[in-house]
Design a protein around this motif. Sequence first.
Motif, short mmCIF file in Angstrom:
data_model
loop_
_atom_site.label_atom_id
_atom_site.label_comp_id
_atom_site.label_asym_id
_atom_site.label_seq_id
_atom_site.Cartn_x
_atom_site.Cartn_y
_atom_site.Cartn_z
N PHE A 1 -63.50 44.81 109.66
CA PHE A 1 -64.12 45.79 110.54
C PHE A 1 -65.05 46.71 109.75
O PHE A 1 -65.96 47.32 110.30
CB PHE A 1 -63.07 46.64 111.26
N LEU A 2 -64.77 46.83 108.46
CA LEU A 2 -65.63 47.63 107.59
C LEU A 2 -66.83 46.79 107.21
O LEU A 2 -66.71 45.73 106.61
CB LEU A 2 -64.85 48.03 106.33
N ASN A 3 -68.03 47.27 107.58
CA ASN A 3 -69.26 46.51 107.38
C ASN A 3 -69.65 46.55 105.91
O ASN A 3 -70.50 47.32 105.48
CB ASN A 3 -70.37 47.08 108.26
N LEU A 4 -69.02 45.69 105.11
CA LEU A 4 -69.19 45.73 103.66
C LEU A 4 -70.62 45.40 103.23
O LEU A 4 -71.12 45.94 102.26
CB LEU A 4 -68.21 44.76 103.00
N SER A 5 -71.27 44.50 103.95
CA SER A 5 -72.60 44.06 103.54
C SER A 5 -73.64 45.17 103.65
O SER A 5 -74.74 45.05 103.11
CB SER A 5 -73.05 42.86 104.39
N SER A 6 -73.29 46.26 104.34
CA SER A 6 -74.24 47.37 104.49
C SER A 6 -74.11 48.42 103.40
O SER A 6 -74.92 49.35 103.33
CB SER A 6 -74.06 48.03 105.85
N LEU A 7 -73.08 48.32 102.56
CA LEU A 7 -72.82 49.34 101.55
C LEU A 7 -73.69 49.09 100.32
O LEU A 7 -73.22 48.71 99.25
CB LEU A 7 -71.35 49.34 101.17
N ARG A 8 -74.98 49.31 100.46
CA ARG A 8 -75.92 49.02 99.38
C ARG A 8 -75.69 49.91 98.16
O ARG A 8 -76.05 49.55 97.04
CB ARG A 8 -77.36 49.18 99.88
N GLY A 9 -75.09 51.08 98.37
CA GLY A 9 -74.80 51.95 97.24
C GLY A 9 -73.76 51.39 96.30
O GLY A 9 -73.59 51.89 95.19
N MET A 10 -73.04 50.34 96.74
CA MET A 10 -72.03 49.71 95.89
C MET A 10 -72.50 48.36 95.37
O MET A 10 -71.71 47.58 94.87
CB MET A 10 -70.73 49.54 96.67
N MET A 11 -73.78 48.12 95.53
CA MET A 11 -74.33 46.87 95.02
C MET A 11 -75.09 47.15 93.73
O MET A 11 -75.75 48.17 93.59
CB MET A 11 -75.24 46.23 96.07
N LEU A 12 -75.00 46.20 92.81
CA LEU A 12 -75.47 46.41 91.46
C LEU A 12 -76.96 46.68 91.42
O LEU A 12 -77.75 45.97 92.00
CB LEU A 12 -75.14 45.17 90.61
N GLN A 13 -77.30 47.77 90.70
CA GLN A 13 -78.71 48.06 90.45
C GLN A 13 -78.92 48.14 88.95
O GLN A 13 -79.45 47.24 88.34
CB GLN A 13 -79.11 49.36 91.16
N SER A 14 -78.52 49.25 88.34
CA SER A 14 -78.68 49.37 86.88
C SER A 14 -77.43 49.99 86.29
O SER A 14 -77.37 51.18 86.05
CB SER A 14 -79.90 50.23 86.55
N PRO A 15 -76.38 49.18 86.08
CA PRO A 15 -75.10 49.74 85.64
C PRO A 15 -75.15 50.25 84.20
O PRO A 15 -75.92 49.79 83.38
CB PRO A 15 -74.16 48.54 85.74
N ILE A 16 -74.28 51.21 83.93
CA ILE A 16 -74.03 51.64 82.56
C ILE A 16 -72.56 51.36 82.30
O ILE A 16 -71.68 52.00 82.86
CB ILE A 16 -74.31 53.14 82.39
N ARG A 17 -72.28 50.39 81.48
CA ARG A 17 -70.90 49.94 81.34
C ARG A 17 -70.11 50.83 80.41
O ARG A 17 -70.55 51.23 79.35
CB ARG A 17 -70.89 48.51 80.80
N VAL A 18 -68.91 51.15 80.83
CA VAL A 18 -67.96 51.89 80.00
C VAL A 18 -66.60 51.22 80.15
O VAL A 18 -66.05 51.18 81.24
CB VAL A 18 -67.86 53.36 80.46
N ARG A 19 -66.08 50.69 79.07
CA ARG A 19 -64.82 49.95 79.15
C ARG A 19 -63.64 50.90 79.29
O ARG A 19 -63.57 51.93 78.64
CB ARG A 19 -64.63 49.08 77.91
N LEU A 20 -62.72 50.55 80.16
CA LEU A 20 -61.49 51.31 80.31
C LEU A 20 -60.57 51.05 79.11
O LEU A 20 -60.51 49.95 78.60
CB LEU A 20 -60.75 50.88 81.57
N LYS A 21 -59.88 52.08 78.65
CA LYS A 21 -58.87 51.90 77.61
C LYS A 21 -57.70 51.09 78.17
O LYS A 21 -57.30 51.28 79.29
CB LYS A 21 -58.36 53.25 77.14
N ARG A 22 -57.17 50.24 77.34
CA ARG A 22 -56.03 49.44 77.77
C ARG A 22 -54.75 50.19 77.42
O ARG A 22 -54.14 49.99 76.38
CB ARG A 22 -56.05 48.08 77.08
N SER A 23 -54.37 51.13 78.25
CA SER A 23 -53.12 51.86 78.07
C SER A 23 -52.76 52.48 79.39
O SER A 23 -53.48 52.38 80.36
CB SER A 23 -53.28 52.94 77.00
N ASP A 24 -51.60 53.12 79.43
CA ASP A 24 -51.20 53.78 80.67
C ASP A 24 -52.13 54.91 81.04
O ASP A 24 -52.17 55.34 82.18
CB ASP A 24 -49.78 54.31 80.54
N SER A 25 -52.85 55.47 80.07
CA SER A 25 -53.75 56.57 80.36
C SER A 25 -55.19 56.08 80.39
O SER A 25 -56.08 56.65 79.79
CB SER A 25 -53.61 57.68 79.32
N ASN A 26 -55.42 54.98 81.08
CA ASN A 26 -56.78 54.48 81.24
C ASN A 26 -57.64 55.56 81.88
O ASN A 26 -57.18 56.37 82.65
CB ASN A 26 -56.79 53.24 82.12
#
Length: 804
Positions: free
Chosen positions: A541-566
């Motif tokens: 029911f959620l029109n996912l295809s319209s959520l253009r703000g969540m579609m990739l444009q120019s990402p800046i990647r930041v890796r999450l720490k692998r621990s409980d305090s990610n």
Amino acid sequence: MAVSSLLRLLFFFVFFVIFVDGQCLDDQKKLLLDLRSEFKFNSSVPHSIVNWNETGDCCEWNIVGCDDSGHVTSLDLNSGGISGIIGESSALFRLTYLSRLGLSRNDFTTSEIPNQFHRLPNLAYLRMSSSGFMGPFPSTLANLTELVELALSGNFLTGSIPSFHNCKNLESIGLSYNNLMGTLSHLHFQGLRNLSRLDLSGNSLSGTIPQHLFVLPSIDMLDLSNNQFSGQIKQISIVDHSNLGWLDLSGNRIGGPIPNFFFQLPNIFNLWLSDNLFNGTFKLNKIRSLTRLSSLTLSNNNLSVDTNNMSSSSYINVLHMSSCNLHDFPNLRNASYMSSLDLSNNRLRGDIPSWIWETEISYLDLSFNLLKGLKKALISPNFSVVLLANNRLTGAIPTFICNASLLGVLDLSFNNLSGSIPPCLINKGIVSQVLNLRGNKISGVIPDQFSSKCDLQTFDVSNNNLGGKVPMSLSNCKNLLVMNVGNNNLNDIFPCMLSLSLRILVLRSNRFQGDLRCSKSWPNLQILDISSNDFSGRLNFLNLSSLRGMMLQSPIRVRLKRSDSNFLGANSVYRNEVTLTVKGIEVKLVKIWPDFTSIDLSSNRFRGEIPDAIGDLTSLYLLNLSHNSLTDAIPRSLGALTELGSLDLSANKLTGRIPEELAKLTFLSVLNLSYNHLSGLIPTGSQFQTFSADSFEGNAGLSGFPLNGSFNNPHRFGPSPSDDSEPKDEEIEWGYVFAALGYVVGFGSIAWTLLCHRRLRERYFEKIEEVADKIFYERGRRRRHERRVRRREERRNGLRRHHH
């Protein structure tokens, strides 16, 4: 007859002189046309090189200036829509009579500045700011002995600054906001008796500041802010006729006491020293002798400011003393020109004095103190920003605030305020951009009185005791960007009427119900958190295809720490610099938006399959669908979410195999697929091998690493939200994110909230990390607690069965 012939000859001579005077020489025209052919240009830009052609006098072309002999002496190509590369053999360097050259605000992003400018010996004015030049700073510029002005700010120049001691005519040097490094010696600007403006701000210059810079004979403006200068500034003698009026050393690592000679500068009007390591006790009454002082910033040092015996200068306009160990309010009753006052993050106690509300202040920041009360007063209509967050304010929100003409930002978050929201804050449109009441004890309902002229951009009333519904009149706020009503007692359906401009929507931990069926969508949405409610229905029911703000444009990647305090790192925001002039003061500000996007629909009653269309949201960073009743297989389309850092599908009724595509998500650092009905081998992949068995437990049919290839993990199907989760306990603290973002949505709110306040921006980034820490730590802690409870219960059941 002889006289007649003589007159005709004289007429011809005069005509000839008038005709040829200033006419462009053929070789100069050819050089200009050759230069035109080297560039690309936007033909729609007025006053550009588009109209240069073979015909006509080139000295009459726009943006070209000539001397009486027809030599080109001036080229004003600023904002000319030009792009390309200036080569070492460019025709530009054969225009040897040039004295003025302007190339600012063009696009030379793939070009270095050539080393050929020494071939223009007459060059006096060189302006090439904000044009994307990159590469090393050309040292040959220091050989231009006629140079009067050099402007190269806002590029990407690297390397060190050469010595300009041979350029005796220099009056202005602007090299700000590049990537310049190295130290400054006493030779760099020595002997420049005419230098009045030196701007080296926004680079990475280091070492100590040469003392001779402060005593250059004509220096009026010295800006060394936002570098890495360190050490102490020693006391020097200042002559009475010093012209220094603008001194900005903020954003460095300068230590020791503040030099006394700063307060002996007779013409100083802007003195900015914030964000350094200055230490010791500073007596504020030193500024009494500075009769022209308009702006003083001491924030965020290691200072203790003594406000005793302080009678304020009547001309002080800006006073910023955040983190200055203040215990008492400075005496500013007579500061009739005061427009910006920052006393945040100190130890101010008691009530806010009533005289503050009667001043001409427009920007007031008293946040992060120990203040308890607001004395009733006649508030001045000039107030535009009022920041009182993180104090100990009690009682109801005072209605005298509604006497302000127009507040841009009102932040009363994280206090102990009670009572209801005054309707006048809503129906009068008193707050035009940001209203933040988060983290209080406010009750009642949200007044349904938002006017048709509502310009609100951020509305945050989360973590209170509000009930009722989301007001329908919020639909009048067409520019609403941030809406956070999380952690209240609202009882409503999904607010489909909200503005299409929304970027952040948080409804978490309320009593919302129904499905997500709306006739419209929000194309700019970046964060959607509706967890811990009673929503139901199917996710499609959620029109996912319209959520253009969540579609990739120019990402800046930041890796999450692998621990409980990610955590979601502070680098997962991008910054756009904005320069504004506020009451005659030029201020560099930063607009902050989250680069990450997230969807949290956990702890509801959603059913059915996970839609394949979710794979179109290619910039998703966090996806949490846990504690629902989702069925069928995990869609392979999730493998397209290459930016995904956290995926939680736990406590559902998902079946089938884990898609091999998930093992290819090399950016994934948090994974929880536990307590479903999954089966088969766990996919192998470099990232999947880093997850512990906790990520897969509770799936009876799964095998393989890290379950050691066995099928003997406990058989427990995913619990439903009704019997295994309590929405109020499943807390994702997005709040600090919105507290941080609340001040900076839209250029207006950014301008006021982050005014001259670099440490506040840093505090926001720290809060982003802090809340993200809480997100994953709290979730991990609760998961571990739930597992321990289950295991104890299973052991007890096992013992009972064995006993029987």
